[in-house]
Design a protein around this motif. Structure first.
Motif, mmCIF file in Angstrom:
data_model
loop_
_atom_site.group_PDB
_atom_site.id
_atom_site.type_symbol
_atom_site.label_atom_id
_atom_site.label_comp_id
_atom_site.label_asym_id
_atom_site.label_seq_id
_atom_site.Cartn_x
_atom_site.Cartn_y
_atom_site.Cartn_z
ATOM 1 N N THR A 192 48.997 107.708 13.839
ATOM 2 C CA THR A 192 48.340 106.498 14.355
ATOM 3 C C THR A 192 49.045 106.116 15.663
ATOM 4 O O THR A 192 50.148 106.615 15.953
ATOM 5 C CB THR A 192 48.517 105.319 13.381
ATOM 6 N N LYS A 193 48.430 105.217 16.410
ATOM 7 C CA LYS A 193 49.028 104.785 17.684
ATOM 8 C C LYS A 193 50.443 104.239 17.453
ATOM 9 O O LYS A 193 51.377 104.531 18.194
ATOM 10 C CB LYS A 193 48.165 103.688 18.311
ATOM 11 N N ALA A 194 50.566 103.437 16.396
ATOM 12 C CA ALA A 194 51.858 102.794 16.118
ATOM 13 C C ALA A 194 52.908 103.836 15.742
ATOM 14 O O ALA A 194 54.063 103.774 16.203
ATOM 15 C CB ALA A 194 51.697 101.785 14.988
ATOM 16 N N HIS A 195 52.512 104.832 14.939
ATOM 17 C CA HIS A 195 53.469 105.871 14.545
ATOM 18 C C HIS A 195 53.841 106.755 15.728
ATOM 19 O O HIS A 195 54.996 107.183 15.856
ATOM 20 C CB HIS A 195 52.895 106.717 13.402
ATOM 21 N N LEU A 196 52.865 106.999 16.600
ATOM 22 C CA LEU A 196 53.133 107.813 17.790
ATOM 23 C C LEU A 196 54.162 107.111 18.685
ATOM 24 O O LEU A 196 55.014 107.745 19.301
ATOM 25 C CB LEU A 196 51.811 108.035 18.549
ATOM 26 N N SER A 233 60.741 100.355 10.355
ATOM 27 C CA SER A 233 59.707 100.067 9.343
ATOM 28 C C SER A 233 58.628 101.154 9.294
ATOM 29 O O SER A 233 57.998 101.358 8.265
ATOM 30 C CB SER A 233 59.074 98.705 9.617
ATOM 31 N N LEU A 234 58.415 101.882 10.396
ATOM 32 C CA LEU A 234 57.301 102.846 10.425
ATOM 33 C C LEU A 234 57.737 104.287 10.128
ATOM 34 O O LEU A 234 56.900 105.169 10.010
ATOM 35 C CB LEU A 234 56.626 102.794 11.798
ATOM 36 N N LEU A 235 59.054 104.497 10.034
ATOM 37 C CA LEU A 235 59.551 105.864 9.813
ATOM 38 C C LEU A 235 60.408 105.914 8.555
ATOM 39 O O LEU A 235 61.282 105.063 8.361
ATOM 40 C CB LEU A 235 60.402 106.330 11.009
ATOM 41 N N THR A 236 60.159 106.910 7.706
ATOM 42 C CA THR A 236 60.959 107.057 6.485
ATOM 43 C C THR A 236 61.681 108.396 6.532
ATOM 44 O O THR A 236 61.040 109.452 6.633
ATOM 45 C CB THR A 236 60.049 107.018 5.233
ATOM 46 N N LEU A 237 63.004 108.318 6.444
ATOM 47 C CA LEU A 237 63.805 109.542 6.502
ATOM 48 C C LEU A 237 63.667 110.321 5.196
ATOM 49 O O LEU A 237 63.852 109.769 4.119
ATOM 50 C CB LEU A 237 65.277 109.153 6.716
ATOM 51 N N GLU A 238 63.334 111.608 5.301
ATOM 52 C CA GLU A 238 63.335 112.440 4.078
ATOM 53 C C GLU A 238 64.699 113.107 3.934
ATOM 54 O O GLU A 238 65.329 113.026 2.902
ATOM 55 C CB GLU A 238 62.214 113.473 4.107
ATOM 56 N N TYR A 239 65.142 113.789 4.980
ATOM 57 C CA TYR A 239 66.521 114.280 4.971
ATOM 58 C C TYR A 239 67.072 114.372 6.377
ATOM 59 O O TYR A 239 66.331 114.512 7.343
ATOM 60 C CB TYR A 239 66.646 115.639 4.262
ATOM 61 N N PHE A 240 68.385 114.237 6.467
ATOM 62 C CA PHE A 240 69.105 114.539 7.701
ATOM 63 C C PHE A 240 70.326 115.337 7.283
ATOM 64 O O PHE A 240 71.023 114.960 6.334
ATOM 65 C CB PHE A 240 69.550 113.259 8.428
ATOM 66 N N THR A 241 70.564 116.429 7.965
ATOM 67 C CA THR A 241 71.731 117.214 7.607
ATOM 68 C C THR A 241 72.293 117.933 8.829
ATOM 69 O O THR A 241 71.576 118.165 9.811
ATOM 70 C CB THR A 241 71.376 118.215 6.479
ATOM 71 N N ALA A 268 56.151 109.715 9.089
ATOM 72 C CA ALA A 268 55.572 108.642 9.898
ATOM 73 C C ALA A 268 54.234 108.359 9.233
ATOM 74 O O ALA A 268 53.277 109.100 9.442
ATOM 75 C CB ALA A 268 55.395 109.106 11.331
ATOM 76 N N GLY A 269 54.190 107.360 8.364
ATOM 77 C CA GLY A 269 53.005 107.192 7.509
ATOM 78 C C GLY A 269 52.946 108.394 6.581
ATOM 79 O O GLY A 269 53.948 108.765 5.975
ATOM 80 N N GLU A 270 51.767 109.054 6.528
ATOM 81 C CA GLU A 270 51.679 110.222 5.637
ATOM 82 C C GLU A 270 51.966 111.535 6.369
ATOM 83 O O GLU A 270 51.906 112.599 5.773
ATOM 84 C CB GLU A 270 50.304 110.265 4.961
ATOM 85 N N ILE A 271 52.307 111.430 7.649
ATOM 86 C CA ILE A 271 52.541 112.641 8.443
ATOM 87 C C ILE A 271 54.032 112.976 8.430
ATOM 88 O O ILE A 271 54.872 112.141 8.761
ATOM 89 C CB ILE A 271 52.063 112.467 9.906
ATOM 90 N N ARG A 272 54.311 114.219 8.073
ATOM 91 C CA ARG A 272 55.705 114.643 7.985
ATOM 92 C C ARG A 272 56.087 115.361 9.280
ATOM 93 O O ARG A 272 55.433 116.313 9.696
ATOM 94 C CB ARG A 272 55.843 115.601 6.797
ATOM 95 N N LEU A 273 57.163 114.864 9.908
ATOM 96 C CA LEU A 273 57.609 115.440 11.178
ATOM 97 C C LEU A 273 59.005 116.037 10.994
ATOM 98 O O LEU A 273 59.843 115.444 10.310
ATOM 99 C CB LEU A 273 57.667 114.357 12.260
ATOM 100 N N ILE A 274 59.239 117.214 11.609
ATOM 101 C CA ILE A 274 60.594 117.777 11.573
ATOM 102 C C ILE A 274 61.080 118.000 12.990
ATOM 103 O O ILE A 274 60.285 118.174 13.925
ATOM 104 C CB ILE A 274 60.685 119.094 10.768
ATOM 105 N N ASP A 275 62.408 117.991 13.133
ATOM 106 C CA ASP A 275 63.010 118.234 14.448
ATOM 107 C C ASP A 275 64.442 118.722 14.223
ATOM 108 O O ASP A 275 64.968 118.643 13.091
ATOM 109 C CB ASP A 275 62.989 116.935 15.276
#
Ligand code: AMP
Length: 279
Positions: A192-196, A233-241, A268-275
């Motif tokens: 979404t615009k906000a997540h982007l 509030s718009l991003l939820t961490l799944e893992y950081f290592t 980011a919402g239901e979209i999973r991003l990796i980096d």
């Protein structure tokens, strides 16, 4: 650009055109962006014939909804590849790759598959191994190009190629980013615009991690990252290592001779991003 949908048609073409020529190959799942094109640019520089495949591989999706919603932009992809000097596009359907048996083979990647993405996406790397091996057998390239954006995948494909003695070289390519630092990804088009707007925070955090790694202990950095994401509030961490680039095992004590990389997965919402970033 030639476009082929079947193995037979692709092989007939390549068999007559590949004599004394280097074939470079880039497997993709389509919804192409500049990240994919940076791989094609390198491939074009180093080979006589560049082959790009577009195939959304069902066996590497652990989440059926993600597979269903994966962006499909075939007409645009064709135009993009044509103008980026791609020689051959291979776009098989699921039956062409899997016949009636849409299942993954089980691989031993010597432990690489159990870390990070492997913990959160069960069966994902068996799916990747299955399709990449099949595509390598069909295309028979001299070199294949993979992005460091999916660093674990790159290491796994290198491991498979080495273990199975496949006759090609697997090359890693730098992560291509938007100006704001966000790693380009086909999934970005679903934000979404906000997540982007929120998502560049991921790379900003990784850059700070790189600075901190010079002076701070890994555990302190991990705690800091977790706290930083709690404030988002718009991003939820799944893992950081932070892990050894070669083994992908979590860092215990910092060792001067080891090259480390920080890896992150965020919803980011239901979209999973990796980096990731080399540190
Ligand atoms: P995909 O279509 O997402 O399966 O990606 C196909 C290939 O492009 C993989 O090797 C990815 O790692 C690579 N790739 C995707 N995004 C980027 C990026 N932003 N920079 C560099 N390589 C990328």
């Amino acid at each position: 650009m030639k476009v082929f949908y079947t193995k037979v048609a692709l092989n007939t073409y390549l068999d007559t055109h590949k004599k004394n020529k280097q074939i470079g190959f880039i497997p993709t799942m389509g919804a192409l962006h500049e990240g994919h094109l940076s791989l094609l640019k390198k491939c074009n520089e180093e080979n006589d014939i560049s082959v790009v495949s577009i195939f959304v591989n069902p066996t590497q999706f652990d989440n059926p909804a993600d597979l269903l919603k994966y962006p499909k932009t075939f007409q645009d992809d064709t135009k993009i590849l044509e103008s980026a000097q791609c020689d051959v596009l291979f776009a098989p359907d699921v039956k062409e790759i899997y016949a009636e048996n849409i299942t993954a083979t089980s691989f031993d990647f010597e432990g690489l598959e159990h870390e990070m993405e492997g913990r959160f996406r069960i069966g994902h790397f068996d799916g990747v191994g299955t399709v990449v091996k099949r595509l390598f057998e069909i295309v028979a390239p001299n070199k294949a190009y993979f992005g460091e954006k999916d660093f674990q995948q790159l290491q796994i494909v290198k491991k498979m190629t080495q273990k199975q003695q496949l006759p090609l070289e697997v090359k890693g390519c730098n992560i291509h980013r938007a100006k704001n630092g966000l790693a380009m990804s086909s999934r970005n088009s679903r934000l979404t615009k906000a997540h982007l707007k929120a998502a560049p925070f991921i790379f900003k955090t990784l850059q700070k991690v790189k600075m901190k790694f010079e002076t701070e202990a890994p555990n302190t950095i991990i705690e800091w990252v977790e706290k930083e994401f709690e404030k988002q509030s718009l991003l939820t961490l799944e893992y950081f290592t932070i892990a050894d680039e070669k083994t992908l095992k979590n860092i215990k004590n910092k060792d001067e001779k080891t090259q480390y990389r920080a890896f992150i997965a965020v919803f980011a919402g239901e979209i999973r991003l990796i980096d990731n970033i080399q540190i």
